[in-house]
Scaffold this motif. Structure first.
Motif, short mmCIF file in Angstrom:
data_model
loop_
_atom_site.label_atom_id
_atom_site.label_comp_id
_atom_site.label_asym_id
_atom_site.label_seq_id
_atom_site.Cartn_x
_atom_site.Cartn_y
_atom_site.Cartn_z
N VAL A 1 0.84 -1.20 0.00
CA VAL A 1 0.00 0.00 0.00
C VAL A 1 0.88 1.25 0.00
N TYR A 2 1.93 1.22 0.80
CA TYR A 2 2.77 2.40 0.97
C TYR A 2 3.96 2.45 0.02
N LEU A 3 4.35 1.31 -0.54
CA LEU A 3 5.56 1.27 -1.35
C LEU A 3 5.48 2.12 -2.62
N PRO A 4 4.42 2.04 -3.44
CA PRO A 4 4.40 2.84 -4.69
C PRO A 4 4.58 4.34 -4.47
N MET B 1 8.22 9.20 -4.60
CA MET B 1 8.88 10.34 -3.98
C MET B 1 10.40 10.18 -3.98
N ALA B 2 10.87 8.98 -3.69
CA ALA B 2 12.31 8.73 -3.68
C ALA B 2 12.91 8.91 -5.08
N THR B 3 12.16 8.53 -6.11
CA THR B 3 12.64 8.68 -7.48
C THR B 3 12.79 10.15 -7.84
N LEU C 1 -6.88 6.72 5.25
CA LEU C 1 -6.11 5.91 6.20
C LEU C 1 -4.76 5.49 5.61
N ILE C 2 -4.69 5.40 4.30
CA ILE C 2 -3.44 5.02 3.65
C ILE C 2 -2.51 6.23 3.51
N PHE C 3 -3.03 7.31 2.97
CA PHE C 3 -2.17 8.44 2.64
C PHE C 3 -1.99 9.42 3.80
#
Length: 267
Positions: free
Chosen positions: A40-43, A48-50, A124-126
């Motif tokens: 859920v959080y990885l994409p 952002m890291a990219t 709840l995810i973001f």
């Protein structure tokens, strides 16, 4: 505003059920996967890291003096994650009534419950991700209290915006299925009609008014003020949000009244 108020009263009565449905909706997004909630959080985290790696580390790109941040990646992340959260809530909320068609035909539950479940699951995810972004930017301005206040208020108001827009689009999608394709196209190009990818000052001055046709523009500007400058958003941001909320509430109230009798048949 009677129809909208009636739906809000229904949510108030069914708030515990709505919460459980929202949590279950969130859990269903990673059910059956080996990594579980990580997917859920990885994409969004990788996105952002990219941006940071490509624009700030590899190419070391810089913005002009009028920009609220020096580096491109740091600037873009401040508005990109709120936009991703908005697009996720809108796209999923838009299809919430279509997905719940069989349940609504069999159970006398208010349709707004299923829309709210989807928007709540997205929040709840973001929500934790957006709070983590504030912790990342906080040291730049010493975790200014006004920045924190503005940031939290914007988060809550963005949830309301997603609910209003998502509910309106869900009703339109039930009536006209083409709404889904049109909205996905608009979400794809909408990011270019907002100050997410570039400061608003870099946009041609005679066309800057067009950016305010995007309901996320005042939110992005507010997040940038809080995260990059440690300041409370300007008056124009809060005024634009109030105008958008008023317009959306009026249109949504009319849409609820016009579709209430035929909605179940459409689904």
């Amino acid at each position: 505003m009677n129809f909208l108020l009636q739906d809000l009263q229904s949510l108030q009565r069914l708030r515990q059920l709505c919460w459980r449905m929202g949590v279950r909706e969130m859990q269903s997004r990673y059910a059956g996967t080996a990594a579980g909630v990580i997917w859920v959080y990885l994409p969004p985290l990788l996105t952002m890291a990219t941006y940071y790696l490509v624009f700030d580390i590899i190419f070391n790109m810089r913005l002009g003096d009028q920009a609220p941040a020096r580096t491109v990646g740091v600037y873009m992340i401040a508005g990109m994650l709120p936009w991703i959260a908005f697009a996720d809530a809108i796209s999923r909320g838009m299809g919430s009534l279509l997905e719940a068609g069989s349940a609504l035909q069999k159970n006398p539950l208010p349709p707004v419950l299923f829309l709210t479940r989807t928007v709540l699951a997205s929040g709840l995810i973001f929500g934790p991700l957006l709070l983590a972004v504030f912790l990342f930017y906080g040291p730049q301005h010493g975790f200014a209290p006004l920045a924190l206040l503005s940031f939290v208020l914007l988060l809550l108001l963005q949830a309301v915006l997603c609910w209003l827009v998502g509910y309106l689009l869900a009703l339109l999608a039930a009536a006209v299925r083409d709404t889904v394709q049109i909205t996905n196209f608009i979400l794809g190009i909408g990011i270019f009609l907002s100050p997410v990818l570039f400061p608003i000052a870099m946009f041609p001055q005679q066309w800057q008014w067009a950016l305010w046709l995007n309901p996320m523009t005042p939110f992005v500007l507010g997040y940038q003020s809080a995260l990059l400058e440690g300041a409370l958003a300007g008056t124009s941001v809060w005024l634009a949000i109030a105008v958008w909320f008023s317009l959306l509430a009026l249109v949504l109230n009319g849409a609820i009244g016009r579709t209430r009798e035929e909605l179940i048949d459409w689904l």
